[in-house]
Design a protein around this motif. Structure first.
Motif, PDB file in Angstrom:
ATOM      1  N   HIS A  73       0.800  -1.229  -0.013  1.00  0.00           N
ATOM      2  CA  HIS A  73      -0.039   0.152  -0.049  1.00  0.00           C
ATOM      3  C   HIS A  73       0.915   1.242   0.171  1.00  0.00           C
ATOM      4  O   HIS A  73       1.828   1.254   0.821  1.00  0.00           O
ATOM      5  N   ARG A  91      -0.353   3.485 -10.185  1.00  0.00           N
ATOM      6  CA  ARG A  91      -1.004   2.363 -10.819  1.00  0.00           C
ATOM      7  C   ARG A  91      -0.437   1.563 -11.694  1.00  0.00           C
ATOM      8  O   ARG A  91      -0.527   0.297 -12.081  1.00  0.00           O
ATOM      9  N   SER A  96      -2.236  -0.306  -6.358  1.00  0.00           N
ATOM     10  CA  SER A  96      -3.480   0.186  -6.749  1.00  0.00           C
ATOM     11  C   SER A  96      -4.319   0.599  -5.220  1.00  0.00           C
ATOM     12  O   SER A  96      -5.695   0.620  -5.281  1.00  0.00           O
ATOM     13  N   SER A  97      -3.588   0.677  -4.197  1.00  0.00           N
ATOM     14  CA  SER A  97      -4.220   1.219  -2.922  1.00  0.00           C
ATOM     15  C   SER A  97      -3.219   2.172  -2.165  1.00  0.00           C
ATOM     16  O   SER A  97      -1.945   2.208  -2.393  1.00  0.00           O
ATOM     17  N   LYS A  99      -2.911   4.448   1.678  1.00  0.00           N
ATOM     18  CA  LYS A  99      -3.559   4.943   2.992  1.00  0.00           C
ATOM     19  C   LYS A  99      -3.114   6.185   3.358  1.00  0.00           C
ATOM     20  O   LYS A  99      -2.001   6.729   3.173  1.00  0.00           O
ATOM     21  N   ALA A 121      -8.039   9.396  -6.404  1.00  0.00           N
ATOM     22  CA  ALA A 121      -8.095   8.174  -6.066  1.00  0.00           C
ATOM     23  C   ALA A 121      -9.443   7.369  -7.039  1.00  0.00           C
ATOM     24  O   ALA A 121      -9.127   6.705  -7.614  1.00  0.00           O
ATOM     25  N   MET A 126      -8.170   3.766  -7.645  1.00  0.00           N
ATOM     26  CA  MET A 126      -7.339   3.296  -6.387  1.00  0.00           C
ATOM     27  C   MET A 126      -8.381   2.969  -5.160  1.00  0.00           C
ATOM     28  O   MET A 126      -9.059   3.713  -5.018  1.00  0.00           O
ATOM     29  N   THR A 127      -7.885   2.093  -4.192  1.00  0.00           N
ATOM     30  CA  THR A 127      -8.349   1.785  -3.274  1.00  0.00           C
ATOM     31  C   THR A 127      -7.917   2.523  -2.006  1.00  0.00           C
ATOM     32  O   THR A 127      -6.542   2.614  -1.981  1.00  0.00           O
ATOM     33  N   LEU A 128      -8.750   3.494  -1.279  1.00  0.00           N
ATOM     34  CA  LEU A 128      -8.255   3.888  -0.172  1.00  0.00           C
ATOM     35  C   LEU A 128      -8.374   3.395   1.290  1.00  0.00           C
ATOM     36  O   LEU A 128      -9.686   2.902   1.604  1.00  0.00           O
ATOM     37  N   LEU A 129      -7.350   3.273   1.948  1.00  0.00           N
ATOM     38  CA  LEU A 129      -7.530   2.715   3.394  1.00  0.00           C
ATOM     39  C   LEU A 129      -7.300   4.118   4.416  1.00  0.00           C
ATOM     40  O   LEU A 129      -6.489   5.014   4.060  1.00  0.00           O
ATOM     41  N   TYR A 329      -8.316  -5.570  -3.174  1.00  0.00           N
ATOM     42  CA  TYR A 329      -6.888  -4.998  -3.344  1.00  0.00           C
ATOM     43  C   TYR A 329      -6.520  -5.582  -4.882  1.00  0.00           C
ATOM     44  O   TYR A 329      -5.280  -5.439  -5.361  1.00  0.00           O
ATOM     45  N   LEU A 415     -10.053  -2.615  -7.540  1.00  0.00           N
ATOM     46  CA  LEU A 415     -10.900  -3.311  -6.734  1.00  0.00           C
ATOM     47  C   LEU A 415     -12.119  -3.932  -7.665  1.00  0.00           C
ATOM     48  O   LEU A 415     -12.499  -3.466  -8.569  1.00  0.00           O
TER      49      LEU A 415
END
Length: 428
Positions: A73, A91, A96-97, A99, A121, A126-129, A329, A415
């Motif tokens: 991440h 990417r 792709s994530s 935080k 994002a 993109m996946t956001l944490l 992810y 995702l």
């Protein structure tokens, strides 16, 4: 002349957990992939180089972390034009994530910056944490405690009050809903936050969540130990009350909490430079809680703790430990499944019968001098771990049998679209 196909490995006589069923299946592996999953006895007459008899033990698609494939991440601590301009390059590199943090002075993003990151994002898939704690509340509480001369590790809990987490989680949900982008709220520690997430999911908002073993197996009492000992369990958010555990289990059971991971932080306890004891000085012989490195080791104990607890149904155990993470992810179905021809042959085989033992750090392979779960009673531990068809852990043959460097970097996609089907937990 026809020559029979030779497989690399058979796993026979296991109770196999698949996405849609649990049953007695045999598995054939070839060229690092799952080749066949057939009813028990269905591989009879076929040829293989090696066979493992699971002896009716549980077979799941989860890796015990000894030798693994991996990804990263990216940590987003700035929302400036330069940082955001790098999202497409991440990417392209298979990351792709991202935080980001709503707390901690050196890491924290403020609301306008969070909106910039959420929008970027979304544009880059993109996946956001999100680490959801209110940094201003934590800073204010820390100042109040230090004014009263309260510095010991146990006061870390008071400096991260429940309201810091509930407020930040609610704000993160509101901002993500405004931009209409999925987020994963990490390290959920209390039922009140789970309830907020549950309500958002029922409204159809793209909100996912993660929790960790420390919020199921540790309590605030673990920080209230003589001297500096409690520093071993300093993490953020901190462990809460024992009565909070039930609400976290329920969140995993009903789909409110999507992922069960470790938040592994390998700070060495005896390290006076960058480890836990770096916060000790002559003036503060029991340390100064705000400077204790935050985090606990837990990557190797995560699965055994949860499995031994016997709270989650087998399919749910696999979902929250592997399948949902792979979908979140961008790794599914290469990872997180046992689909012939598509999934890597990543399998853990457990013992057929429970046998109680006491967990000790001496058993573990992390480069850390303690485990916060020392002394806990467990009744299961992985017997075999298989990574892309190769046995890398054989407990009965001495433990680690894999080679350094076999794990490889994984380029990840976005995702998985059908992950959004997980948004709404069952009612009731």
């Amino acid at each position: 002349m026809l020559v029979a196909m030779e497989f690399d490995l058979f796993i026979l006589n296991g109770v196999v957990v698949l996405e849609n069923e649990v049953g007695e299946f045999d598995i054939a592996i070839k060229d690092e992939k799952i080749a066949k999953v057939v009813p028990r006895g269905g591989l009879e007459g076929m040829v293989t180089k090696k066979t493992i008899d699971a002896q009716n033990g549980l077979v799941v698609l989860i890796l015990m972390c000894i030798s693994i494939d991996y990804s990263f991440h990216a940590l987003c601590t700035s929302a400036g034009p330069l940082a955001i301009s790098e999202f497409p390059a991440l990417r392209a590199a298979g990351i792709s994530s991202l935080k980001f943090f709503m707390a901690f002075e050196d890491l924290q993003l403020h609301d306008d910056e969070i909106l910039d990151v959420l929008l970027a994002a979304r544009r880059n898939q993109m996946t956001l944490l999100v680490h959801a704690e209110n940094g201003q509340v934590i800073s204010w509480m820390t100042k109040q405690l230090e004014k009263e001369g309260l510095f010991d590790p146990k006061w870390h809990i008071s400096s991260h009050p429940p309201v810091a987490e509930t407020e930040a989680a609610s704000r993160a949900i509101a901002l993500a809903g405004f931009i209409d982008v999925p987020i994963l709220i990490v390290h959920v520690s209390q039922p009140a936050v789970a309830e907020t997430i549950r309500a958002a999911k029922k409204l159809g908002l793209p909100i996912f969540a993660e929790t960790c073993p420390q919020y199921l197996f540790l309590t605030r009492d673990d920080l209230d130990k003589p001297g500096f000992e409690g520093a071993k369990c300093v993490c953020s958010p901190p462990p809460r009350n024992a009565s909070d555990h039930e609400g976290i289990w329920r969140g995993l059971e009903d789909g409110t909490l999507t992922v069960f991971s470790s938040d592994h932080c390998p700070f060495v306890y005896e390290d006076e430079n960058g480890g836990k004891k770096s916060s000790i000085s002559k003036e503060y012989p029991n340390g100064r809680f705000q400077y204790i490195p935050n985090g606990c080791p837990g990557v190797e104990t995560r699965l055994a703790l949860a499995f031994s607890a016997k709270r989650l149904k087998l399919q749910k155990f696999v979902e929250v430990s592997a399948t949902y993470a792979a979908k979140m992810y961008g790794l599914y179905p290469q990872k997180g499944a046992l689909i012939p021809g598509k999934s890597d042959a990543d399998v853990t085989i457990w013992y057929p019968e429970d046998e109680s033992f006491t967990l000790s750090n001496k058993m573990l392979h992390h480069n850390v001098d303690y485990t916060p779960y020392e002394g806990q009673t467990l009744n299961q531990w992985p017997r075999y771990t298989i990574l892309r068809g190769k046995v890398v852990w054989d407990r009965d043959a001495g433990g680690v049998v894999g080679n350094k460097g076999y794990g490889k970097f994984l380029e990840r996609g976005a995702l998985v679209p059908n992950t959004l089907n997980l948004l709404t937990p069952p009612s009731g």
